[in-house]
Design an enzyme around this catalytic site. Sequence first.
Site, PDB file in Angstrom:
ATOM      1  N   MET A 118       0.867  -1.119   0.034  1.00 54.83           N
ATOM      2  CA  MET A 118      -0.139   0.026  -0.098  1.00 54.83           C
ATOM      3  C   MET A 118       1.012   1.098   0.123  1.00 54.83           C
ATOM      4  O   MET A 118       0.259   2.181   0.612  1.00 54.83           O
ATOM      5  CB  MET A 118      -1.070   0.159   1.271  1.00 54.83           C
ATOM      6  N   HIS A 137      -3.955  -6.007  -8.141  1.00 50.11           N
ATOM      7  CA  HIS A 137      -5.043  -4.789  -7.746  1.00 50.11           C
ATOM      8  C   HIS A 137      -6.364  -5.236  -7.806  1.00 50.11           C
ATOM      9  O   HIS A 137      -6.738  -5.849  -8.712  1.00 50.11           O
ATOM     10  CB  HIS A 137      -4.721  -3.640  -8.639  1.00 50.11           C
TER      11      HIS A 137
HETATM   12  C1  GAR Z   1      -5.589  -7.559  -2.057  1.00 46.38           C
HETATM   13  O1  GAR Z   1      -6.978  -7.467  -2.353  1.00 46.38           O
HETATM   14  C2  GAR Z   1      -4.831  -6.628  -3.048  1.00 46.38           C
HETATM   15  O2  GAR Z   1      -5.473  -6.729  -4.439  1.00 46.38           O
HETATM   16  C3  GAR Z   1      -5.020  -5.052  -2.544  1.00 46.38           C
HETATM   17  O3  GAR Z   1      -4.751  -5.486  -1.145  1.00 46.38           O
HETATM   18  C4  GAR Z   1      -5.350  -6.733  -0.962  1.00 46.38           C
HETATM   19  C5  GAR Z   1      -4.176  -7.445  -0.008  1.00 46.38           C
HETATM   20  O4  GAR Z   1      -4.722  -8.699   0.444  1.00 46.38           O
HETATM   21  N1  GAR Z   1      -4.026  -4.318  -3.319  1.00 46.38           N
HETATM   22  C6  GAR Z   1      -4.274  -3.148  -3.294  1.00 46.38           C
HETATM   23  O5  GAR Z   1      -5.320  -2.546  -2.980  1.00 46.38           O
HETATM   24  C7  GAR Z   1      -3.199  -2.414  -4.001  1.00 46.38           C
HETATM   25  N2  GAR Z   1      -3.536  -1.266  -4.446  1.00 46.38           N
HETATM   26  P1  GAR Z   1      -3.605  -9.577   1.343  1.00 46.38           P
HETATM   27  O6  GAR Z   1      -2.932  -8.804   2.378  1.00 46.38           O
HETATM   28  O7  GAR Z   1      -4.733 -10.583   1.911  1.00 46.38           O
HETATM   29  O8  GAR Z   1      -2.759 -10.232   0.182  1.00 46.38           O
END
Ligand code: GAR
Length: 217
Positions: A118, A137
């Site tokens: 992030m 994403h």
């Molecule tokens: C995921 O859904 C990913 O797509 C999103 O954060 C989440 C992390 O999940 N990423 C973003 O929003 C990047 N802009 P996780 O920590 O369970 O892997």
Amino acid sequence: MSESFTIDTATISLISPNISSNQVTQSTPMKLGILASGNGSNFEAIAQAIEDGYLNAQIQVLIYNNPAAKAPLRAANRGVEAVLLNHRKYNSREAFDEQIVRTLRDNDVEWVIMAGWMRLVTPVLIDAFPNRIINIHPSLLPSFKGINAIEQALQAGVKITGCTVHLVCLEVDSGPILIQAAIPVLPGDTPETLHARIQVQEHRILPQAIALAAQRQ
Ligand code: GAR
């Protein structure tokens, strides 16, 4: 007589390109460095794909920026080194990325996977691993870039959304797309219910996209 059908909504999706999920083509293991800010379920999906033999790779290191992240606990369970680099302790995004690059290089990383990372990235990181940084994403890019992509999709009233794995370039959530999965938005969906279904597909396409990226080089 009417028949009733049960639909497993968690698995409704259309994935493109349609590559085999049990295909391992690269001969030498990809050396991955994973960047994660939160729960780490995508880290887990990559680790599981490696363990199951679907992805020929090894995770050299996990870098996380948030002391409360769950990702390092998952790394510990899998015997992967986890390094906390807290962005709040650096004076600039560039200084933070310099430390990330040092840590990746110290761990012999060849491919960088942003698995729920992030932070905005700078040329310091991008130029250190040209065409070798991969991001996931939770939307069908180029729709709904940036933060709160799932809320943005619900707000816009789209009937189909999804997730995208792409190579990273300087412009946020841009860069060549590797794989996308399309997922229906169902009546009554909340950010949580929709995110849960998106994550089912994220966990399928991220390991596939990593393998695909290596094939394309
Ligand atoms: C995921 O859904 C990913 O797509 C999103 O954060 C989440 C992390 O999940 N990423 C973003 O929003 C990047 N802009 P996780 O920590 O369970 O892997």
